[in-house]
Design a protein around this motif. Structure first.
Motif, PDB file in Angstrom:
ATOM      1  N   LEU A 169      -4.507  34.229  -6.954  1.00  0.00           N
ATOM      2  CA  LEU A 169      -5.533  34.937  -7.706  1.00  0.00           C
ATOM      3  C   LEU A 169      -6.333  35.827  -6.761  1.00  0.00           C
ATOM      4  CD1 LEU A 169      -7.304  35.343 -10.284  1.00  0.00           C
ATOM      5  CD2 LEU A 169      -8.655  33.382  -9.496  1.00  0.00           C
ATOM      6  N   PHE A 170      -6.479  37.103  -7.120  1.00  0.00           N
ATOM      7  CA  PHE A 170      -7.367  38.017  -6.411  1.00  0.00           C
ATOM      8  C   PHE A 170      -8.668  38.090  -7.197  1.00  0.00           C
ATOM      9  CE2 PHE A 170      -3.226  39.126  -4.898  1.00  0.00           C
ATOM     10  CZ  PHE A 170      -3.406  39.565  -3.595  1.00  0.00           C
ATOM     11  N   ILE A 222     -11.981  39.304 -12.202  1.00  0.00           N
ATOM     12  CA  ILE A 222     -10.574  38.994 -11.974  1.00  0.00           C
ATOM     13  C   ILE A 222      -9.825  40.283 -11.666  1.00  0.00           C
ATOM     14  CG2 ILE A 222      -8.455  38.033 -12.954  1.00  0.00           C
ATOM     15  CD1 ILE A 222     -10.251  36.379 -14.850  1.00  0.00           C
ATOM     16  N   ILE A 223      -9.300  40.395 -10.472  1.00  0.00           N
ATOM     17  CA  ILE A 223      -8.521  41.579 -10.113  1.00  0.00           C
ATOM     18  C   ILE A 223      -7.100  41.434 -10.625  1.00  0.00           C
ATOM     19  CG2 ILE A 223      -7.594  42.927  -8.187  1.00  0.00           C
ATOM     20  CD1 ILE A 223     -10.139  42.209  -6.634  1.00  0.00           C
ATOM     21  N   THR A 224      -6.435  40.351 -10.269  1.00  0.00           N
ATOM     22  CA  THR A 224      -5.092  40.100 -10.788  1.00  0.00           C
ATOM     23  C   THR A 224      -4.667  38.678 -10.447  1.00  0.00           C
ATOM     24  OG1 THR A 224      -2.811  40.924 -10.902  1.00  0.00           O
ATOM     25  CG2 THR A 224      -3.842  40.918  -8.741  1.00  0.00           C
ATOM     26  N   LEU A 225      -3.734  38.153 -11.226  1.00  0.00           N
ATOM     27  CA  LEU A 225      -3.114  36.853 -10.967  1.00  0.00           C
ATOM     28  C   LEU A 225      -1.625  37.095 -10.775  1.00  0.00           C
ATOM     29  CD1 LEU A 225      -3.220  33.712 -10.885  1.00  0.00           C
ATOM     30  CD2 LEU A 225      -2.789  33.760 -13.354  1.00  0.00           C
ATOM     31  N   ALA A 271      -2.901  45.414  -7.836  1.00  0.00           N
ATOM     32  CA  ALA A 271      -3.582  44.543  -6.875  1.00  0.00           C
ATOM     33  C   ALA A 271      -4.292  45.367  -5.812  1.00  0.00           C
ATOM     34  CB  ALA A 271      -2.581  43.588  -6.232  1.00  0.00           C
ATOM     35  N   LEU A 272      -3.586  46.323  -5.213  1.00  0.00           N
ATOM     36  CA  LEU A 272      -4.193  47.154  -4.173  1.00  0.00           C
ATOM     37  C   LEU A 272      -5.325  48.010  -4.725  1.00  0.00           C
ATOM     38  CD1 LEU A 272      -1.041  48.333  -2.173  1.00  0.00           C
ATOM     39  CD2 LEU A 272      -2.724  46.611  -1.519  1.00  0.00           C
TER      40      LEU A 272
END
Length: 433
Positions: free
Chosen positions: A111-112, A98-101, A38-39
């Motif tokens: 959601l990111f 989509i970065i991550t869920l 995520a980061l």
């Protein structure tokens, strides 16, 4: 009651580990714990010049569902919800965005999402959230016809300027939760107070970008662009308007922007045409034409003929009861009407035929790399034919290089704007500096 909540918390921890890949579930509240993907994804998005939206989907009636179904069936339900969320999101959004869920806590998903400030608009985020929840609810209804599922949604943008990306992400997540759970009064009221402060103090800065005559290269008009309080998250118009929408203060914000535009025209004694953006939600407001008339009475030296109201944000006008009536009233008052984002979103040919705008602005998505794409040039030619039939001038937006500009010249496009000609800048004495 207390015992039931404790049992639910234990159940959440038991089933949470297997719900989604890369998940990091913690019963809420404790703060969310971010894993590296995520980061890393947020950092990478910032480095590539994008914004990051944190979108929260809360299951409003999770405790009731747990009681209704029991532990085993509830666990299965949550796993299916996670699966359907992932499938629905991947169907609606380009995987690269989509970065991550994550399922940070037992009754919600986060959601990111990577957002292109130049390409995307807030209405698309609203539409996206509605689509996702609709698809998930529809799929679940087939599996559990007796189960009613209710979602709360909210979103916020991660502050690029914060010294710590980790802390900035946590803050954005917390604010998105406040937006989703309006009952979380302290956080939501903080947003309302922030918007009230901006509106009451008129803490808005305007930038101007010239609109150029393609044939003569002369400046024909200026589009006024909004920025929020300098040095804050809301300086960027994307989060500024997102907070205004979600706190129900979009109309007040846009009316203040129009007032500031008029004041700037008066102060600089500008005599060139000025484009002012308005969302269909504001243009469809019953109070709009009356409030605008009162504003114009304060600025009698400014002719409505100098102002072009630009219908922006790619919102649908369907269902906006007063929208068409207000457009007709604006024309009677002397204002000109432009349709933004043509070729993308809701700016369809049917919308153009209903509004019959004075100016059609062709979206950047059509113009970008048009010199390398014959299909895009064919789309441009088609839109030019539509504009000629409607009696509309054409403005091509987002021109970034000489090659794109040469295609406009070849196709005899009327007007253009973009960083190739001049980036947005402060407006002083009728000139951008």
């Amino acid at each position: 009651m207390v015992r039931r909540y404790i049992e639910k918390a234990i159940n959440v921890m038991q089933w949470g580990k297997n719900l989604l890949p890369l998940s990091s579930i913690r019963f809420y509240p404790p703060p969310i714990i971010l894993r590296n993907p995520a980061l890393e994804g947020v950092t990478s998005a910032f480095q590539s010049g994008h914004e990051v939206a944190v979108i929260v989907f809360n299951i409003k009636n999770s405790f009731e569902l747990a009681d209704l179904l029991g532990q085993t069936h509830y666990t299965k339900l949550i796993k299916n919800i996670g699966k359907f969320f992932r499938l629905s999101i991947e169907k609606e959004i380009n995987n690269q965005d989509i970065i991550t869920l994550h399922d940070f806590y037992g009754d919600g998903f986060t959601l990111f999402l990577k957002v292109d400030f130049e390409r995307d608009c807030l209405s698309e985020i609203d539409l996206f959230m509605n689509k996702i929840t609709y698809h998930v609810e529809k799929k679940l209804h087939k599996l559990y016809p007796a189960v009613e599922l209710f979602f709360e949604t909210g979103y916020m943008f991660v502050d690029k300027k914060h010294y710590s990306i980790h802390d900035s992400v946590l803050k954005a997540h917390r604010q998105a939760v406040f937006m989703a759970e309006r009952k979380a009064k302290s956080g939501f009221n903080e947003m309302v107070m922030t918007m009230n402060k901006i509106i009451s103090k008129k803490d808005i800065k305007l930038l101007a970008q010239p609109i150029i005559d393609v044939a003569t290269k002369e400046i024909r008009a200026w589009e006024m662009l909004t920025r929020g309080p300098q040095g804050t998250l809301l300086e960027n118009p994307l989060p500024l308007f997102s907070v205004a929408r979600q706190t129900g203060m979009l109309y007040e914000l846009e009316m203040i922007i129009i007032e500031i535009v008029l004041e700037q025209i008066k102060t600089t004694r500008c005599r060139q045409d000025i484009f002012v953006n308005c969302t269909p939600l504001t243009l469809g407001n019953l109070r709009f034409t009356r409030d605008l008339k009162n504003l114009m009475l304060k600025y009698k030296s400014i002719s409505p003929k100098q102002i072009t109201i630009e219908v922006t944000e790619s919102d649908s006008i369907e269902g906006l009861k007063n929208f068409i009536y207000n457009i007709k009233m604006l024309r009677l008052m002397g204002f000109r009407i432009a349709v933004d984002d043509t070729g993308a979103g809701y700016s369809s040919l049917s919308t153009i035929s209903e509004i019959m705008p004075d100016i059609i602005k062709i979206d950047r998505s059509v113009i970008q790399n048009i010199h390398q794409n014959s299909l895009k040039e064919s789309m441009l030619k088609g839109l030019l034919l539509v504009a000629r039939e409607a009696g509309s001038l054409v403005v091509a937006e987002g021109i970034e290089n000489e090659e794109e500009a040469s295609v406009l010249t070849r196709n005899k496009v009327d007007l253009a704007q973009g960083n190739f000609y001049a980036p947005p800048a402060a407006f002083v004495n009728g000139l951008a500096t």
